[in-house]
Scaffold this motif. Structure first.
Motif, PDB file in Angstrom:
ATOM      1  N   TYR A 141      48.595  37.419  47.914  1.00  0.00           N
ATOM      2  CA  TYR A 141      49.020  37.850  46.586  1.00  0.00           C
ATOM      3  C   TYR A 141      48.994  39.366  46.432  1.00  0.00           C
ATOM      4  N   GLY A 142      48.269  40.044  47.287  1.00  0.00           N
ATOM      5  CA  GLY A 142      48.265  41.500  47.262  1.00  0.00           C
ATOM      6  C   GLY A 142      47.834  42.061  45.926  1.00  0.00           C
ATOM      7  N   ASP A 143      48.562  43.078  45.463  1.00  0.00           N
ATOM      8  CA  ASP A 143      48.203  43.764  44.231  1.00  0.00           C
ATOM      9  C   ASP A 143      48.467  42.928  42.986  1.00  0.00           C
ATOM     10  N   ALA A 144      49.160  41.807  43.110  1.00  0.00           N
ATOM     11  CA  ALA A 144      49.450  40.986  41.929  1.00  0.00           C
ATOM     12  C   ALA A 144      48.221  40.218  41.445  1.00  0.00           C
ATOM     13  N   LEU A 145      47.171  40.184  42.248  1.00  0.00           N
ATOM     14  CA  LEU A 145      45.989  39.407  41.907  1.00  0.00           C
ATOM     15  C   LEU A 145      44.970  40.273  41.176  1.00  0.00           C
ATOM     16  N   PHE A 146      44.455  39.749  40.053  1.00  0.00           N
ATOM     17  CA  PHE A 146      43.346  40.406  39.361  1.00  0.00           C
ATOM     18  C   PHE A 146      42.048  39.995  40.057  1.00  0.00           C
ATOM     19  N   ARG A 147      41.400  40.946  40.694  1.00  0.00           N
ATOM     20  CA  ARG A 147      40.146  40.693  41.407  1.00  0.00           C
ATOM     21  C   ARG A 147      38.984  41.349  40.667  1.00  0.00           C
ATOM     22  N   LEU A 148      37.823  40.730  40.701  1.00  0.00           N
ATOM     23  CA  LEU A 148      36.640  41.312  40.072  1.00  0.00           C
ATOM     24  C   LEU A 148      35.392  40.798  40.766  1.00  0.00           C
ATOM     25  N   LYS A 149      34.260  41.453  40.502  1.00  0.00           N
ATOM     26  CA  LYS A 149      32.979  41.082  41.096  1.00  0.00           C
ATOM     27  C   LYS A 149      31.977  40.787  39.984  1.00  0.00           C
ATOM     28  N   ASP A 150      31.070  39.845  40.240  1.00  0.00           N
ATOM     29  CA  ASP A 150      30.004  39.602  39.273  1.00  0.00           C
ATOM     30  C   ASP A 150      28.816  40.514  39.585  1.00  0.00           C
ATOM     31  N   ARG A 151      27.728  40.364  38.833  1.00  0.00           N
ATOM     32  CA  ARG A 151      26.595  41.262  38.987  1.00  0.00           C
ATOM     33  C   ARG A 151      25.887  41.107  40.330  1.00  0.00           C
ATOM     34  N   LYS A 152      26.176  40.003  41.037  1.00  0.00           N
ATOM     35  CA  LYS A 152      25.596  39.798  42.365  1.00  0.00           C
ATOM     36  C   LYS A 152      26.558  40.212  43.473  1.00  0.00           C
ATOM     37  N   ASP A 153      27.626  40.878  43.090  1.00  0.00           N
ATOM     38  CA  ASP A 153      28.625  41.399  44.023  1.00  0.00           C
ATOM     39  C   ASP A 153      29.475  40.301  44.660  1.00  0.00           C
ATOM     40  N   ALA A 154      29.521  39.124  44.050  1.00  0.00           N
ATOM     41  CA  ALA A 154      30.382  38.043  44.541  1.00  0.00           C
ATOM     42  C   ALA A 154      31.800  38.253  44.022  1.00  0.00           C
ATOM     43  N   ASP A 155      32.793  37.928  44.851  1.00  0.00           N
ATOM     44  CA  ASP A 155      34.191  38.132  44.491  1.00  0.00           C
ATOM     45  C   ASP A 155      34.737  36.972  43.657  1.00  0.00           C
ATOM     46  N   TYR A 156      35.466  37.325  42.606  1.00  0.00           N
ATOM     47  CA  TYR A 156      36.148  36.344  41.766  1.00  0.00           C
ATOM     48  C   TYR A 156      37.584  36.819  41.531  1.00  0.00           C
ATOM     49  N   LEU A 157      38.377  35.939  40.943  1.00  0.00           N
ATOM     50  CA  LEU A 157      39.737  36.298  40.578  1.00  0.00           C
ATOM     51  C   LEU A 157      40.102  35.616  39.271  1.00  0.00           C
ATOM     52  N   LEU A 158      41.095  36.180  38.597  1.00  0.00           N
ATOM     53  CA  LEU A 158      41.718  35.507  37.466  1.00  0.00           C
ATOM     54  C   LEU A 158      42.932  34.773  38.024  1.00  0.00           C
ATOM     55  N   ALA A 159      42.924  33.463  37.911  1.00  0.00           N
ATOM     56  CA  ALA A 159      43.850  32.635  38.681  1.00  0.00           C
ATOM     57  C   ALA A 159      45.306  32.861  38.294  1.00  0.00           C
ATOM     58  N   PRO A 160      46.173  33.135  39.284  1.00  0.00           N
ATOM     59  CA  PRO A 160      47.619  33.176  39.047  1.00  0.00           C
ATOM     60  C   PRO A 160      48.226  31.777  39.093  1.00  0.00           C
ATOM     61  N   THR A 161      47.638  30.900  39.918  1.00  0.00           N
ATOM     62  CA  THR A 161      47.952  29.472  39.979  1.00  0.00           C
ATOM     63  C   THR A 161      46.686  28.759  40.445  1.00  0.00           C
ATOM     64  N   HIS A 162      46.695  27.419  40.395  1.00  0.00           N
ATOM     65  CA  HIS A 162      45.445  26.680  40.602  1.00  0.00           C
ATOM     66  C   HIS A 162      45.529  25.621  41.720  1.00  0.00           C
ATOM     67  N   GLU A 163      46.435  25.779  42.680  1.00  0.00           N
ATOM     68  CA  GLU A 163      46.553  24.754  43.726  1.00  0.00           C
ATOM     69  C   GLU A 163      45.227  24.460  44.405  1.00  0.00           C
ATOM     70  N   GLU A 164      44.501  25.504  44.728  1.00  0.00           N
ATOM     71  CA  GLU A 164      43.272  25.330  45.513  1.00  0.00           C
ATOM     72  C   GLU A 164      42.245  24.468  44.781  1.00  0.00           C
ATOM     73  N   VAL A 165      42.014  24.765  43.516  1.00  0.00           N
ATOM     74  CA  VAL A 165      40.951  24.037  42.816  1.00  0.00           C
ATOM     75  C   VAL A 165      41.392  22.627  42.442  1.00  0.00           C
ATOM     76  N   PHE A 166      42.666  22.409  42.189  1.00  0.00           N
ATOM     77  CA  PHE A 166      43.153  21.044  42.020  1.00  0.00           C
ATOM     78  C   PHE A 166      42.898  20.235  43.288  1.00  0.00           C
ATOM     79  N   THR A 167      43.216  20.842  44.422  1.00  0.00           N
ATOM     80  CA  THR A 167      43.019  20.152  45.709  1.00  0.00           C
ATOM     81  C   THR A 167      41.548  19.817  45.935  1.00  0.00           C
ATOM     82  N   LEU A 168      40.669  20.757  45.672  1.00  0.00           N
ATOM     83  CA  LEU A 168      39.237  20.530  45.887  1.00  0.00           C
ATOM     84  C   LEU A 168      38.676  19.487  44.921  1.00  0.00           C
TER      85      LEU A 168
END
Length: 588
Positions: free
Chosen positions: A91-118
């Motif tokens: 997704y490159g620069d189109a993805l909103f990426r952020l970190k929590d206070r423990k330095d773990a990586d998160y994102l604001l989802a552009p689509t949800h295929e992965e979590v539906f699958t899981l």
């Protein structure tokens, strides 16, 4: 109880917002449906939420009718599932990426295929659990480089995304068609015309992919269609290649002086003047082979050049090039790129050089060389000789030069033949309102979604993905349903069923309005009531026209005679009627 404007959270504007580019953006802001918070980000006000909820209700009803079950995922998601499928980087620069206070990586989802699958992986393990289709209506986030046109291209937007799960390809086909049919019912109920076109799946992957496009001049997509029914997004259009020809009897190529001809137009003019064709026909741009240098920026940040050979009467379509070279970003080569590759003689680049080297070979430039499908064995060309002021005439593909691949990057033109033989295509503009994919097993493979089949054997689940842009649809409906005075919503999505306007200073008008509203509400109609006592009739009428409820009932100067005025904003019809007749017409 009716919604009364005396205490409703609504302020209309008389002037267009300065940043508004299209009609829907202007009217939705002026009429008090949305307010800008940041580029591509909007707050939803009460009127806007009512229309949005009606669109969502229609979608929910048809999804349920098609056998889908609603769920709801968070927008904030961890990095790991997206990294497993490769989309954390894709997704490159189109993805909103952020970190929590423990330095773990998160994102604001552009689509949800992965979590539906899981989710399905966590809960289902047998073919007996399938088929399954689940959906959500959720906000999505993409860091658009150039958010524009209000809700039509924003950074935050609402989508309905559904996913089907089957253990056979035949099951996927059935699930896909069920969703496709549901989409046709949804768009028909919303009053939106649409064209179903073949499409590219992009970063989502998969095989069969179709877009539902609403034809509109403000559309950001170009699509093609033929008289025989073929329709495709330009990115998915397939060129009809000419047949290969024998080159055994063709004359040898010849390098000729062509000074001052760095463009196709100057080359054609000089060729006709100094080097006319033996058969007497004039040279045209289609006889030339243009070699365009593109720069690809790969996911790891590396930059490479590729040279594309295509007929000189065609330009490179960057959207098609992005598909051809995905997931790399594609740009035109810069002067710095040329400076680093002196073997590329700007304005005179060709696939052949006097020593017989080809651009794709290390002996020439080391740069990959690919061609348009129209470049086939036996086709002859005028093209650059890789020497300043010189071109090669009669250069034959397959005999004098080869290539590393064939790519679809040339612009599509009106009159090009449809690949299914259904006639010449025309080009039109459209806006995507829905997209259906057969994802296949890409995400199930990456995330280990398997079930036991009838024989007790583990098989990988096959998936489909089905998206509808809720907020984009709202904007498109607004774009298509308005006049010079304001919005005119279709009844299926209007914020209210009836807009009652009481005017004048006579209490009889307000008393009659209350009586009429009680009758309308008894018939289960949703009423917006302009009961503002110190606002002029002109302002009230202007607000009614701007807000866009399609049926307006005016109670004013004829109230004492028991008559009201009924407006139909869609047809422009305005009639004075006895109260009983007006109520009967509105409640029919």
């Amino acid at each position: 109880m009716p919604t009364r404007l005396t205490n409703y959270f609504l302020r209309t504007l008389r002037e267009d917002p300065a940043d508004a580019e299209v009609t829907s953006h202007k009217l939705l802001v002026r009429a008090g449906y949305i307010r800008r918070q940041a580029p591509g980000v909007f707050a939803w006000l009460p009127l806007g939420l009512r229309v949005k909820e009606k669109i969502e209700r229609i979608i929910r009803e048809e999804m349920t009718a098609a056998g889908a079950h609603e769920v709801h995922f968070p927008a904030l998601l961890p990095r790991e599932p997206y990294e497993a499928t490769g989309r954390w980087e894709e997704y490159g620069d189109a993805l909103f990426r952020l970190k929590d206070r423990k330095d773990a990586d998160y994102l604001l989802a552009p689509t949800h295929e992965e979590v539906f699958t899981l989710l399905v992986k966590d809960l289902y393990s047998s073919y007996k659990d399938l088929p399954l289709t689940i959906f959500q209506i959720q906000d999505k986030y993409r860091d658009e480089a150039r958010p524009r046109a209000g809700l039509l291209r924003g950074r935050e937007f609402t989508m309905k995304d559904a996913y089907s799960f089957d253990y056979t390809d035949e099951g996927l086909d059935a699930s896909y068609l069920a969703q496709r049919d549901a989409y046709e019912r949804i768009f028909t109920r919303l009053g939106l015309s649409y064209v179903i076109v073949q499409a590219d799946a992009g970063a989502m992957g998969g095989s069969r992919s179709e877009e539902f496009l609403h034809p509109t001049p403000v559309g950001e997509d170009t699509f093609v269609r033929s008289p025989g029914g073929y329709a495709a997004n330009v990115e998915a259009f397939t060129t009809v290649a000419p047949p290969a020809r024998s080159y055994e009897k063709l004359t040898p190529q010849e390098v000729l002086d062509t000074p001052g001809t760095p463009t196709i137009a100057t080359l054609v003019d000089l060729a006709n003047e100094k080097h006319p064709r033996p058969d007497g026909r004039a040279w045209t741009a289609a006889d030339t082979l243009k070699n365009v240098v593109l720069a690809l920026t790969n996911l790891d940040g590396t930059r490479e050049l590729v040279v594309v050979g295509l007929p000189g009467d065609r330009e490179v379509d960057l959207k098609r090039a992005e598909v051809a070279f995905a997931p790399a970003e594609v740009d035109a080569a810069t002067d710095d790129d040329f400076a680093k590759h002196p073997g590329l003689v700007k304005g005179y680049i060709g696939p052949w050089s006097p020593d017989g080297a080809v651009l794709g070979e290390e002996s020439a430039t080391g740069i990959r060389y690919v061609v348009d499908p129209r470049v086939v064995d036996g086709s002859g060309w005028i093209t650059g000789a890789n020497l300043e002021g010189k071109h090669v005439f009669g250069l034959v593909a397959g005999r004098d030069f080869g290539w590393d691949g064939v790519v679809e990057v040339a612009e599509v033109k009106p009159g090009d033949p449809a690949p299914d033989g259904s006639g010449p295509v025309e080009l039109a503009r459209g806006m995507e309102i829905g997209h259906v994919f057969q994802l296949g097993r890409k995400y199930a493979d990456a995330l280990g979604l398997k079930v036991l089949d009838e024989n007790g054997k583990l098989v990988t689940v096959t998936m489909g993905s089905y998206g509808i842009g809720v907020t984009r649809i709202l904007a498109i409906i607004a774009e298509e349903n308005n006049d010079d005075r304001g919005l005119i919503w279709p009844e299926s999505v209007a914020p209210f069923d009836v807009h009652v306007v009481a005017t004048g200073k006579d209490e009889a008008a307000y008393d009659l309005a209350e009586d009429v509203i009680a009758q309308l509400e008894d018939a289960r109609l949703d009423v917006l009531y302009d009961d503002r006592p110190k606002v002029s009739p002109g302002v009230k009428f202007g607000d009614a026209e701007l807000i866009g409820v399609p049926r307006v009932l005016v109670v004013g100067r004829d109230a004492a005679q028991g008559e009201v005025e009924l407006w139909n904003r869609r047809t422009g019809d305005r009639r004075t009627l006895p109260v009983a007749e007006a109520v009967a017409e509105l409640t029919a």
